[in-house]
Write an enzyme that holds these catalytic residues in place. Sequence first.
Site, PDB file in Angstrom:
ATOM      1  N   CYS B 100      40.609  44.484  43.299  1.00  0.00           N
ATOM      2  CA  CYS B 100      39.601  43.510  42.885  1.00  0.00           C
ATOM      3  C   CYS B 100      38.797  43.113  44.107  1.00  0.00           C
ATOM      4  O   CYS B 100      39.349  42.701  45.120  1.00  0.00           O
ATOM      5  CB  CYS B 100      40.293  42.294  42.284  1.00  0.00           C
ATOM      6  SG  CYS B 100      39.158  40.962  41.901  1.00  0.00           S
ATOM      7  N   CYS B 104      32.433  39.361  41.493  1.00  0.00           N
ATOM      8  CA  CYS B 104      31.746  39.366  40.203  1.00  0.00           C
ATOM      9  C   CYS B 104      31.884  38.039  39.464  1.00  0.00           C
ATOM     10  O   CYS B 104      31.041  37.710  38.635  1.00  0.00           O
ATOM     11  CB  CYS B 104      32.204  40.516  39.330  1.00  0.00           C
ATOM     12  SG  CYS B 104      33.924  40.438  38.907  1.00  0.00           S
ATOM     13  N   THR B 191      40.308  33.929  42.216  1.00  0.00           N
ATOM     14  CA  THR B 191      40.226  35.247  42.832  1.00  0.00           C
ATOM     15  C   THR B 191      39.275  35.210  44.021  1.00  0.00           C
ATOM     16  O   THR B 191      38.106  34.851  43.871  1.00  0.00           O
ATOM     17  CB  THR B 191      39.715  36.241  41.783  1.00  0.00           C
ATOM     18  OG1 THR B 191      40.557  36.145  40.640  1.00  0.00           O
ATOM     19  CG2 THR B 191      39.723  37.649  42.308  1.00  0.00           C
ATOM     20  N   GLU B 257      44.584  35.635  45.237  1.00  0.00           N
ATOM     21  CA  GLU B 257      44.300  34.555  44.299  1.00  0.00           C
ATOM     22  C   GLU B 257      44.760  33.270  44.977  1.00  0.00           C
ATOM     23  O   GLU B 257      45.682  33.285  45.786  1.00  0.00           O
ATOM     24  CB  GLU B 257      45.107  34.730  43.006  1.00  0.00           C
ATOM     25  CG  GLU B 257      45.063  36.120  42.411  1.00  0.00           C
ATOM     26  CD  GLU B 257      43.888  36.347  41.478  1.00  0.00           C
ATOM     27  OE1 GLU B 257      43.383  35.352  40.933  1.00  0.00           O
ATOM     28  OE2 GLU B 257      43.482  37.505  41.304  1.00  0.00           O
ATOM     29  N   HIS B 292      32.024  38.152  31.829  1.00  0.00           N
ATOM     30  CA  HIS B 292      33.189  38.564  32.608  1.00  0.00           C
ATOM     31  C   HIS B 292      34.014  39.608  31.835  1.00  0.00           C
ATOM     32  O   HIS B 292      34.659  40.462  32.447  1.00  0.00           O
ATOM     33  CB  HIS B 292      34.026  37.341  32.961  1.00  0.00           C
ATOM     34  CG  HIS B 292      34.790  37.513  34.226  1.00  0.00           C
ATOM     35  ND1 HIS B 292      34.240  38.053  35.367  1.00  0.00           N
ATOM     36  CD2 HIS B 292      36.089  37.250  34.545  1.00  0.00           C
ATOM     37  CE1 HIS B 292      35.151  38.103  36.327  1.00  0.00           C
ATOM     38  NE2 HIS B 292      36.284  37.629  35.850  1.00  0.00           N
ATOM     39  N   TYR B 296      34.962  43.816  33.217  1.00  0.00           N
ATOM     40  CA  TYR B 296      36.201  44.591  33.252  1.00  0.00           C
ATOM     41  C   TYR B 296      36.030  46.018  32.763  1.00  0.00           C
ATOM     42  O   TYR B 296      36.854  46.883  33.054  1.00  0.00           O
ATOM     43  CB  TYR B 296      37.268  43.861  32.429  1.00  0.00           C
ATOM     44  CG  TYR B 296      37.880  42.695  33.162  1.00  0.00           C
ATOM     45  CD1 TYR B 296      37.209  42.070  34.205  1.00  0.00           C
ATOM     46  CD2 TYR B 296      39.147  42.217  32.838  1.00  0.00           C
ATOM     47  CE1 TYR B 296      37.768  41.006  34.885  1.00  0.00           C
ATOM     48  CE2 TYR B 296      39.706  41.151  33.515  1.00  0.00           C
ATOM     49  CZ  TYR B 296      39.007  40.548  34.541  1.00  0.00           C
ATOM     50  OH  TYR B 296      39.572  39.497  35.217  1.00  0.00           O
ATOM     51  N   CYS B 299      34.901  47.372  36.648  1.00  0.00           N
ATOM     52  CA  CYS B 299      35.817  47.392  37.805  1.00  0.00           C
ATOM     53  C   CYS B 299      37.146  48.057  37.474  1.00  0.00           C
ATOM     54  O   CYS B 299      37.665  48.843  38.264  1.00  0.00           O
ATOM     55  CB  CYS B 299      36.032  45.976  38.331  1.00  0.00           C
ATOM     56  SG  CYS B 299      36.801  44.856  37.159  1.00  0.00           S
ATOM     57  N   GLU B 447      45.773  40.891  35.779  1.00  0.00           N
ATOM     58  CA  GLU B 447      44.408  40.367  35.668  1.00  0.00           C
ATOM     59  C   GLU B 447      43.675  41.006  34.488  1.00  0.00           C
ATOM     60  O   GLU B 447      42.857  40.357  33.829  1.00  0.00           O
ATOM     61  CB  GLU B 447      43.669  40.634  36.977  1.00  0.00           C
ATOM     62  CG  GLU B 447      42.325  39.957  37.069  1.00  0.00           C
ATOM     63  CD  GLU B 447      41.655  40.266  38.402  1.00  0.00           C
ATOM     64  OE1 GLU B 447      42.180  39.835  39.442  1.00  0.00           O
ATOM     65  OE2 GLU B 447      40.616  40.960  38.391  1.00  0.00           O
TER      66      GLU B 447
END
Lengths: 483, 483, 483, 483
Positions: B100, B104, B191, B257, B292, B296, B299, B447
Amino acid sequence: MALMTKDDYIESLRRMKKRVFIMGQQAENPIDHPLVHPSLNACAMTYELAQQPEYAGLMLTTSSLTGKKVNRFTHLHQNTADLVAKVKMLRLLGQMTGCCFQRCVGMDAVNALDSATYEMDQSLGTGYHVRFRQYLKHVQEQDLVVDGAMTDPKGDRRLKPSQQADPDLFVHIVERKPDGIIVRGAKLHQTGALNSHEILIMPTQTLSEEDRDYAVAFAIPADAPGVLMIYGRQPSDSRKLEEDQFDVGNREFGGHEAVILLEDVFVPWERVFMAGEFAFSGLLVERFAGYHRQSYGGCKTGVGDVVIGAAQSLAQYQGTDKAAHVKDKIVEMIHLNETMYACGIACSAEGKPTASGTYLIDPLLANVCKLNVTRFPYEIARLAQDIAGGLLVTLPSKKDFANPETGPRLEKYLHSVAQYTTEDRCRMLRLVENLTLGPGAVAYLVESLHGAGSPQAQRIMLARLADLEEKMRLARKLAGIEN
Amino acid sequence: MALMTKDDYIESLRRMKKRVFIMGQQAENPIDHPLVHPSLNACAMTYELAQQPEYAGLMLTTSSLTGKKVNRFTHLHQNTADLVAKVKMLRLLGQMTGCCFQRCVGMDAVNALDSATYEMDQSLGTGYHVRFRQYLKHVQEQDLVVDGAMTDPKGDRRLKPSQQADPDLFVHIVERKPDGIIVRGAKLHQTGALNSHEILIMPTQTLSEEDRDYAVAFAIPADAPGVLMIYGRQPSDSRKLEEDQFDVGNREFGGHEAVILLEDVFVPWERVFMAGEFAFSGLLVERFAGYHRQSYGGCKTGVGDVVIGAAQSLAQYQGTDKAAHVKDKIVEMIHLNETMYACGIACSAEGKPTASGTYLIDPLLANVCKLNVTRFPYEIARLAQDIAGGLLVTLPSKKDFANPETGPRLEKYLHSVAQYTTEDRCRMLRLVENLTLGPGAVAYLVESLHGAGSPQAQRIMLARLADLEEKMRLARKLAGIEN
Amino acid sequence: MALMTKDDYIESLRRMKKRVFIMGQQAENPIDHPLVHPSLNACAMTYELAQQPEYAGLMLTTSSLTGKKVNRFTHLHQNTADLVAKVKMLRLLGQMTGCCFQRCVGMDAVNALDSATYEMDQSLGTGYHVRFRQYLKHVQEQDLVVDGAMTDPKGDRRLKPSQQADPDLFVHIVERKPDGIIVRGAKLHQTGALNSHEILIMPTQTLSEEDRDYAVAFAIPADAPGVLMIYGRQPSDSRKLEEDQFDVGNREFGGHEAVILLEDVFVPWERVFMAGEFAFSGLLVERFAGYHRQSYGGCKTGVGDVVIGAAQSLAQYQGTDKAAHVKDKIVEMIHLNETMYACGIACSAEGKPTASGTYLIDPLLANVCKLNVTRFPYEIARLAQDIAGGLLVTLPSKKDFANPETGPRLEKYLHSVAQYTTEDRCRMLRLVENLTLGPGAVAYLVESLHGAGSPQAQRIMLARLADLEEKMRLARKLAGIEN
Amino acid sequence: MALMTKDDYIESLRRMKKRVFIMGQQAENPIDHPLVHPSLNACAMTYELAQQPEYAGLMLTTSSLTGKKVNRFTHLHQNTADLVAKVKMLRLLGQMTGCCFQRCVGMDAVNALDSATYEMDQSLGTGYHVRFRQYLKHVQEQDLVVDGAMTDPKGDRRLKPSQQADPDLFVHIVERKPDGIIVRGAKLHQTGALNSHEILIMPTQTLSEEDRDYAVAFAIPADAPGVLMIYGRQPSDSRKLEEDQFDVGNREFGGHEAVILLEDVFVPWERVFMAGEFAFSGLLVERFAGYHRQSYGGCKTGVGDVVIGAAQSLAQYQGTDKAAHVKDKIVEMIHLNETMYACGIACSAEGKPTASGTYLIDPLLANVCKLNVTRFPYEIARLAQDIAGGLLVTLPSKKDFANPETGPRLEKYLHSVAQYTTEDRCRMLRLVENLTLGPGAVAYLVESLHGAGSPQAQRIMLARLADLEEKMRLARKLAGIEN
């Protein structure tokens, strides 16, 4: 000799002189190493429960060899009730430890060798069976932990043992002497090796004539000269080295795996149970794999019970246990877990005697059992993570809770449902982390996939055992096709 | 001001005075802490690639606010091409870092706030939008990393913010002053918090009138007085503290995190974008979640490419890449990975403009995207572990390879296909371990499950967005049912 | 010539002299046969909607060849918007008919031939492309239904065309004449053949030099001399022959499949688009398959909408629509359906121009789309049956409802929620039966599996298109492996 | 009286005077109706195999009531071996008939009533058990087929029996008389009703006090005055009415379902086994459901064997049986089928005696068994369709093969691998069609979903039986949580 207590067992290991390397250093006293100690506790549980009256019925039985009371882990299965009891015992131990307790590989190895040596002798006129039973009596009477060792490094997977660039990539006989054999090679993924008294070596696959020297089975003390063990790392293992082991999740119990090297180890003939009879290598491998695929219907469902219990606990602690979707996920976890258990029970209940009298599981159903085990724990783990929530992987360390500046703040902000403490919530999160992403995941997930053979090994067996010819005959009959 | 280089970025962070605790200790220079540094590298990659001509087309674009060149991470989507480019940029970064890269959430937060403040102003006569765009210009011009912060601790999940025993379990306004507001609370699972310049706070759920003070959105510098961050542990994180970081698997990159505490932080009005307009809290949450959930599809498929590549590499290194079942598993991994990507592309290509002009993804398809992401990476990871083999979790430590007694032995026994080195095989095993059981699994698995909302959050949206009435009408028509 | 109305279309078919056998008898007027008529209605819907203002934007477009308004089913895709519009048009038609409306195979065939003939001419100096476009202009101007015919009988699947015992098991050129070619063979599974004006024949697989005569593509009128069609049975098809067609479920619409035999059919050169250029057979097959795999992301999701609507209706009629598990199943159906749609949209939005200017879908994503279609409709159908309840397959016949002795009794006992009639409940049950176990299941399930190639065909393409080398490079880089 | 032969059985049914409606007409001789006859053959197989020495060991056993030899279908299970034998008998019959043979509902009903009446008497002082055993002796001695009838129409699913608009939507006592009771209502989905001698009625759900009159269990002859049966349609059922039944696929065997109406039927007290004891309704339902959920681990796996055999045959006939993906699909089918069987065996092997001495299956594992049966046959069917190919639903009718114009052409073009005939290929395709989309799919798919309770019914039982408290205790212990 009497059955060992937990303490006897630990003491007996301390007396051994194993040559063990852990994280780059030779360990003086491997079982007291903090990376290893939890696994000792797990294996010791097989002694501890045997001493407790409420479990003795499951843990102990009467030896078919000596008529004496023995730990079931050293027993030859005498009937389907024994096979079923084995599965229940393994589930119990999985529940008690939440990890791999390591002693079943030896149990599965001795049962496999019992019938395989008998049939080999019947067919080839060899004399391995009597010798093997003599050895097993020793194991039963001394109440030993036996590491059943099968998996060779295998080098290039496309090549047979004798075709490999290095002849040692499979364990083999390097010399035959009047009083015994000299062997060399290595065994990988040796679960609980450091906690074992004995190592029982078997070949890893069906062999043909040119690989005759690789068709070798034998027993050695785990500290025999020439034996060397190297500890295998696990995810988050070094949390066990931290001062406060809170972040380990399952502090008391764990597992370990090791590489075992055999560097020109001498094995006297009375401990050799196969030495060149390549035609029986496949039978032995299948027998062991069959028993071990049954095992997973027990131990993994026991660990599954813990995973389910942890998920349900977290749902309660966080106030989501009444949500329909959470209840549904818990039911799905139960369903998957019990499906594996049902397969373990079924292949046991359908067991049959072999020629030696020792009972064998139903091989088709045992392979079905294991193939489900290569899938369902992963989905159970995913559902547990779903219920646990993201805090599973974002929770600060125990040290942050201990720090007076950050501790009270975390305490305040991570408190959830009134009647449960933040600490208990964190403990449970760490347990789920352990089981699904930490050292516990080695046993619960990756070992479920690869232990007792990777999924494709089970699929090959299913294709072979399913009697497709008969199924086609049934279909033709109903379709009205002549002959 | 010009776009920052990687070095500028790192320097800019060093100048900040964040108050950060890591493993129980306050960190002097958090971004240089070995637990954090890999995550800095990952975030810095968003600057580094922007400077490289071959990626500039994807990474850079022209600001709709200033007409100047900006990093796409600070951009307002102007059309569906922008939405599609975002997904491709995220896939690229996932491929480059295998983790990650954290930036974003800020991009998704600014896009969500842009249209939400516009519509709020239109409806309520407030003046947030101009203020917000002013702030965003600053972000674009300074090329900042913004931590979009949404998830509150939530306490007892059955209770609303104001019903909780502790009123601080959701971020809220504690005082309204002439020049700004004072806020208190915490945000979990932040994050990349330590790598951020700014924190952009939003409410975590739809709120009703009694929770008016919880309806608050604002931006603060990440080192504002009263802000405190606590690092969240990850599986195997302490391997990053070992001398030789070989066992980490992905040495250069990682994620982190943190818990962010807001202890009576003052926010001047020009940085406040919602303060009591509870009726718009749900809209803002949905907009952010929608963007969001699209992310996903980018990424995670980039990381998926790495997982697939690692599995295929191991198959080659171990001599199994030609086996039919291995090829079939690789195809299945590709299929699942590309299905997620397709959903990311589709919800982008079907995007529509909002009233502010900023484009929004198709919300139904974005939720479908994310719901697949809560499932498929787990199966891809399982298949990767299947192909990798058991050594994945039994491999000795790098220290054992370095030890002159054990190193050569491991070298000998773990060598596989001739043309590949044992070391490369081990490196690749450690990479798969990282991604499926180690720190990489935090981003790739957990995640994927919980980020942008847990699966049930997507299911609720699907039920709401799917227009069941219309589907029933279609069915009735075909069934010949009158109205 | 103007676009045809529904009635024009039906009239135009009546004027044809097709030689058709249905259930053992030659049909005078095949399209009026009750087994065929519902499929005519479905295909006619492609004309009907094109005349309705609210759908004209989707159904009609401007020809790139003539600049005139054409039905999209005869159009060459000029950009990604065209590709996306195709998917939306197919979903609409699936929603309107609940079955296969048959006209997309022709659309996919003409698009595939357009670029394939262009590239073939560029490479080999042949002159097919101009000829093909001339033919396509005729199709556009006459607004014709084209049956794109690909699947040969294939005989023994292990053998190439010329290796088969019977050379006719793949369509081939039996004679080349100055004015054209004579062809022989058969095409199976010809969807909507009886409703077509034209048949456009293509080879079914990649061919090599010895199968040169099998590399043949051409167009013929569907009633050309030597063409013979045999209707293929469908589950419960004879319910369409019953007096009251209530039990059919979807009375107005349906599909049909036929075997087409080509018995020494003469094709003039101007209708021949490949005749021996075996090296381009694979390209043509892949192009057609690519477009057709995209199609399923549209039509099947349209039918899926009907299945979901029917399940939700039954839940309402029976009083279960508020049960959490029913709502969850509906959400799952939506999720799966929209995942397929997302793949259809994504492969369209990511389309690219070919050398001829005609746009091609993204082949990787189109294969992903179809592979999902081979799985998800089955699960959607299972969930619909779950919600529908057992009455789905135990409901007495319409004749029992009509019988005065049994009708009132059934009416009494099968009545459920007060505000809905027993008849509506029964109609909806019959619709679900149609779609999941009846004639509708041919299109919704088995065609989803095998149409546009069986799952393994998609898997082979995924392996080929996924660029594993690049993924391995990414993994090596992160693992720190040199080169 | 001796056990009946197949012919005796059929003759005994002919002597009955059932009032039956089939497709809108009253049937003179229902069992000779071509829609019903195949189901008669299937049920008769339970008599036929009992007469064959090789199956007698499984089909016959010694009555615990009379000490005489009885058909196992009328037997009370005396031990776990009986429970296991039941599963094996059902698998055998599934293999022999490829459909539902209908007699197990009665077996499951008598076993359930045996223990339920015993426990009811113990608790309430009623006298049902002796009466019931008397009745069962009659069934055993006459070797009767008993239709165990449970499912009421249920009207609006949200309402209890007495809350329904029509009080007859659940079977209930309308009058209590000195010599017996008068009952009214209906039972849906009555498998094999037309082939039964007796109907054994039970309540369909747990009842509370206000529904006391619905708590009723009793036996009646299937042709008792007031009983009326209406045949339920099945997909493609009318193919059985065609001259040549080739297209049926499974010509000899089938199933049927019927609605049974009870219109003020008089039941003498000696045939009444519950009349108002609502507190025991739940127990009776659970017992019956438990046994019946076990049953599906037998019969459906027998049909599964046929599906697998048919798929493998088609692979051979078409030349694809050596393809890796086909072999893999066959293995998957085997795996799923044997998983269901394992669950059937496991819940039997883990059976326990009830207070009456009759053995009950393990209820948790029986529910797990059935829940798998609601899923796996669908996937097995999908895989069979995958292997079969599209011809499964595009094959012309038998009449086309018989027609001299079309027959030789079809023969030519549908011939595949040399050594197999086109006819055999077509027969096998029709068998797969029957089992997955035709009348056979009623039993293999929809009945697998809904018979013995829909999936949600099993999930509710799993939640209740799984002992979550104990699992939480285990988790807390390992997590180190006090108390």
